[in-house]
Design a protein around this motif. Structure first.
Motif, short mmCIF file in Angstrom:
data_model
loop_
_atom_site.label_atom_id
_atom_site.label_comp_id
_atom_site.label_asym_id
_atom_site.label_seq_id
_atom_site.Cartn_x
_atom_site.Cartn_y
_atom_site.Cartn_z
N ALA A 191 56.35 47.21 10.52
CA ALA A 191 56.89 47.44 11.87
C ALA A 191 55.78 47.79 12.85
CB ALA A 191 57.94 48.55 11.83
N ALA A 192 54.81 48.60 12.37
CA ALA A 192 53.68 48.96 13.23
C ALA A 192 52.88 47.71 13.61
CB ALA A 192 52.77 49.96 12.52
N THR A 193 52.72 46.80 12.64
CA THR A 193 52.00 45.55 12.91
C THR A 193 52.72 44.73 13.97
OG1 THR A 193 51.20 45.52 10.62
CG2 THR A 193 51.09 43.45 11.86
N LEU A 194 54.05 44.66 13.85
CA LEU A 194 54.84 43.93 14.83
C LEU A 194 54.71 44.56 16.22
CD1 LEU A 194 56.87 41.71 15.51
CD2 LEU A 194 58.70 43.27 14.83
N LEU A 195 54.71 45.88 16.28
CA LEU A 195 54.57 46.57 17.56
C LEU A 195 53.19 46.33 18.18
CD1 LEU A 195 56.34 49.96 16.78
CD2 LEU A 195 57.05 48.25 18.46
N VAL A 196 52.17 46.24 17.35
CA VAL A 196 50.83 45.94 17.87
C VAL A 196 50.81 44.53 18.47
CG1 VAL A 196 48.42 45.54 17.24
CG2 VAL A 196 49.62 47.55 16.38
N VAL A 197 51.48 43.59 17.81
CA VAL A 197 51.58 42.24 18.36
C VAL A 197 52.27 42.28 19.72
CG1 VAL A 197 52.63 39.96 18.05
CG2 VAL A 197 51.57 41.12 16.10
N VAL A 198 53.38 43.04 19.78
CA VAL A 198 54.12 43.16 21.04
C VAL A 198 53.25 43.78 22.12
CG1 VAL A 198 56.05 44.32 22.18
CG2 VAL A 198 56.38 43.23 19.95
N PHE A 199 52.55 44.88 21.77
CA PHE A 199 51.70 45.57 22.74
C PHE A 199 50.60 44.65 23.25
CE2 PHE A 199 48.05 47.96 24.11
CZ PHE A 199 48.57 49.03 24.81
N THR A 200 49.93 43.96 22.31
CA THR A 200 48.82 43.08 22.71
C THR A 200 49.32 41.94 23.59
OG1 THR A 200 47.67 43.60 20.65
CG2 THR A 200 46.95 41.64 21.84
N GLY A 201 50.47 41.37 23.24
CA GLY A 201 51.02 40.29 24.05
C GLY A 201 51.45 40.76 25.42
N LEU A 202 52.14 41.92 25.47
CA LEU A 202 52.57 42.45 26.75
C LEU A 202 51.39 42.81 27.65
CD1 LEU A 202 55.56 44.86 25.93
CD2 LEU A 202 55.64 42.80 27.33
N ALA A 203 50.43 43.53 27.07
CA ALA A 203 49.29 43.98 27.87
C ALA A 203 48.43 42.79 28.31
CB ALA A 203 48.45 44.96 27.07
N GLY A 204 48.13 41.89 27.37
CA GLY A 204 47.28 40.75 27.71
C GLY A 204 47.89 39.88 28.78
N SER A 205 49.19 39.57 28.65
CA SER A 205 49.84 38.75 29.67
C SER A 205 49.94 39.48 31.00
CB SER A 205 51.23 38.32 29.20
OG SER A 205 52.08 39.45 29.03
N MET A 206 50.09 40.81 30.94
CA MET A 206 50.19 41.58 32.17
C MET A 206 48.86 41.58 32.93
SD MET A 206 51.83 45.34 32.84
CE MET A 206 50.64 46.30 31.91
N TRP A 207 47.75 41.69 32.22
CA TRP A 207 46.46 41.67 32.93
C TRP A 207 46.25 40.31 33.60
CZ3 TRP A 207 47.40 46.13 32.49
CH2 TRP A 207 47.21 46.96 31.40
N ALA A 208 46.64 39.23 32.90
CA ALA A 208 46.53 37.90 33.51
C ALA A 208 47.46 37.78 34.71
CB ALA A 208 46.85 36.83 32.47
N ASP A 209 48.68 38.30 34.58
CA ASP A 209 49.64 38.25 35.69
C ASP A 209 49.15 39.06 36.88
OD1 ASP A 209 51.29 36.67 34.19
OD2 ASP A 209 52.70 38.26 33.67
N GLU A 210 48.61 40.24 36.61
CA GLU A 210 48.15 41.11 37.70
C GLU A 210 46.97 40.49 38.44
OE1 GLU A 210 49.41 44.20 38.85
OE2 GLU A 210 51.07 43.38 37.70
N ARG A 211 46.10 39.82 37.72
CA ARG A 211 45.01 39.10 38.39
C ARG A 211 45.57 38.02 39.32
NH1 ARG A 211 39.77 38.57 36.76
NH2 ARG A 211 39.89 36.30 36.88
N GLU A 212 46.62 37.34 38.86
CA GLU A 212 47.22 36.29 39.68
C GLU A 212 47.96 36.89 40.88
OE1 GLU A 212 48.53 32.76 41.30
OE2 GLU A 212 46.84 33.27 40.00
N HIS A 213 48.66 38.01 40.68
CA HIS A 213 49.33 38.68 41.81
C HIS A 213 48.31 39.10 42.87
CE1 HIS A 213 53.19 38.56 39.96
NE2 HIS A 213 52.96 39.48 39.05
N LEU A 214 47.17 39.62 42.41
CA LEU A 214 46.12 40.01 43.34
C LEU A 214 45.59 38.80 44.11
CD1 LEU A 214 44.10 42.56 41.19
CD2 LEU A 214 45.16 43.07 43.39
N ARG A 215 45.34 37.70 43.38
CA ARG A 215 44.83 36.50 44.04
C ARG A 215 45.85 35.95 45.04
NH1 ARG A 215 45.39 31.72 44.83
NH2 ARG A 215 47.35 31.76 43.66
N TYR A 216 47.09 35.90 44.62
CA TYR A 216 48.14 35.39 45.50
C TYR A 216 48.24 36.21 46.78
CZ TYR A 216 53.05 34.55 46.93
OH TYR A 216 54.19 34.28 47.64
#
Length: 459
Positions: free
Chosen positions: A228-253
């Protein structure tokens, strides 16, 4: 074996803590950047452009009031000019107060603001005296009191050589501060993205390795808590990584698609008011007519640059550029502030609003030639009436129509900017609790998954 298990566990807990710290620190930093940009720096740029516009229109309306003199036939124009003059003083005072409150911590802003403050009192003294002298003289329209013109010359020179350049530096300094925050935060988010992915992959490898090791030593195929901890790390990494990419795009927009146009168009509006004021100065002071005509030409080129065009060929060159653009929207043959906008059309309704603004600008420019032709042919009264009237078909009516279209265009980009800021902030607000929950549960589950195995050794 218990020693190795403790080291494995410590390594996983340490990696989880570092991953969580990187994620949450980056998220908090992004929230702070949005607050700085959205609540401080962007409004400061707009306020500084508004200050420039208010100052130059104040000087232009002063020229109008002196030019109208005591002519009863221009009473309507005089009332409108006096109303605008009063509104400009109020706006300038308000924007100066805001700028003073916002200047702390930015030396460039403070220096530019100080130049405005230093010159403002002197300008008001000279301008007030010019208006009083001309009112007392009861002069006819277009024939001001010489002493009033002398004082107005000093006032407008102060405005044009000190106050307006300082106000423009204020716009630039605030815009540079925004750009610095933008560049810095996008760099931080880019770095955080790579660190998040690297730490996430390392932590996943460590957790999977720990589970394989435990399965081999304790003959249990699955450790539910560690899985379960492994699954949560996958979730955290996916959420955080996609959020940093999204936030960069929001800033650019928000910055490049929207606010770059807001800045260019707000500056175009301020310079347009300066050009309109130069028309009044041209009619008021024949001794400086050539100087004020040159200034109008320079300002026209700032708004919409047509390489090699003079005031006599500007309309023809502009018409050719517009024709080329209508045939192919990618063929933008003009520069300046409007060139910046036409290379950055992004949002629904923006192109139509930009084209409407451009068409209104063409009409205003053509009306300027009519003003000069009337004045040059000795029809000064007609030139003043045409140049300052808001009646349909008159020059100030064309200016007002252009200004209205320009404000609509600015509004489209401002709304898009506000939406970009809202989206950037909203994603952070919704995801930060998920990140905290995921990393916190992952830490807890790591301990829960390993604790029974360590207990077996103690037993």
């Amino acid at each position: 074996m218990p020693s190795r298990l403790r080291w494995f566990t410590t390594g996983c807990l340490l990696l989880t803590t570092v991953l969580g710290a990187v994620g949450l620190t980056t998220a908090v930093g992004a929230q702070s950047a949005w607050s700085t940009i959205g609540d401080q720096q962007a409004p400061q740029v707009v306020d500084a452009a508004g200050l420039y516009q208010a100052l130059t229109d104040l000087d232009g309306q002063s020229a109008n009031l002196i030019m109208f003199g005591a002519d009863g036939s221009l009473a309507g124009q005089r009332t409108a000019a006096l109303s605008a003059y009063t509104a400009d003083r109020t706006t300038a005072d308000r924007d100066l107060q805001r700028a003073t409150l916002d200047a702390a911590g930015n030396a460039n802003v403070q220096h530019a603001l100080q130049d405005v403050l230093d010159g403002m009192g002197r300008y008001q003294d000279l301008d007030g005296r010019a208006l009083a002298l001309n009112d007392a003289a009861h002069r006819p329209a277009g024939h001001p009191d010489p002493s009033a013109v002398a004082d107005y010359r000093q006032a407008t020179d102060l405005m044009r050589t000190t106050l307006l350049p300082a106000a423009d530096r204020l716009v630039q300094a605030n815009n540079d501060a925004y750009n610095h925050t933008y560049d810095t935060e996008r760099s931080v988010l880019g770095t955080a993205l790579w660190w998040t992915v690297a730490l996430g992959v390392a932590l996943l490898a460590a957790l999977i390795g720990l589970q394989i090791w435990l399965a081999g030593r304790f003959r249990r195929l699955v450790n539910p808590a560690l899985a379960a901890a492994t699954l949560l790390v996958v979730v955290f990494t996916g959420l955080a990584g996609s959020m940093w990419a999204d936030e960069r795009e929001h800033l650019r927009y928000a910055r490049r698609d929207a606010f770059d146009s807001v800045v260019a168009l707000s500056r175009a509006r301020a310079v347009a008011y300066d050009a309109n004021a130069d028309e009044s100065r041209y009619l008021l002071d024949p001794g400086r007519a050539a100087q004020y005509q040159d200034a109008f030409e320079t300002e026209s080129q700032q708004i919409l640059t047509l390489s090699g065009a003079s005031i006599s060929s500007y309309d023809t060159a502009l018409a050719a550029a517009v024709t080329a653009y209508r045939a192919d929207h990618a063929d933008v043959r003009f520069g300046g502030f409007y060139g910046t906008e036409f290379h950055n059309i992004t949002f629904t309704g923006e192109r139509a609003a930009a084209e409407q603004t451009l068409a209104a600008y063409q009409v205003y420019e053509r009306d300027d030639r009519t003003i000069r032709a009337l004045a040059d042919s000795g029809k000064l009264d007609q030139a003043i009436a045409f140049g300052t009237s808001y009646a349909p078909g008159a020059s100030n009516a064309a200016f007002a129509e252009h200004d209205s279209a320009l404000q609509k265009l600015i509004g489209i980009n401002s709304s898009a900017y506000d939406q970009g800021v809202k989206d950037g902030r909203g994603e952070l607000s919704s995801r930060i609790p998920l990140l905290i929950a995921a990393i916190g549960l992952a830490l807890l589950l790591c301990l829960v998954g390993v604790r029974p195995r360590l207990a077996e050794f103690r037993g």
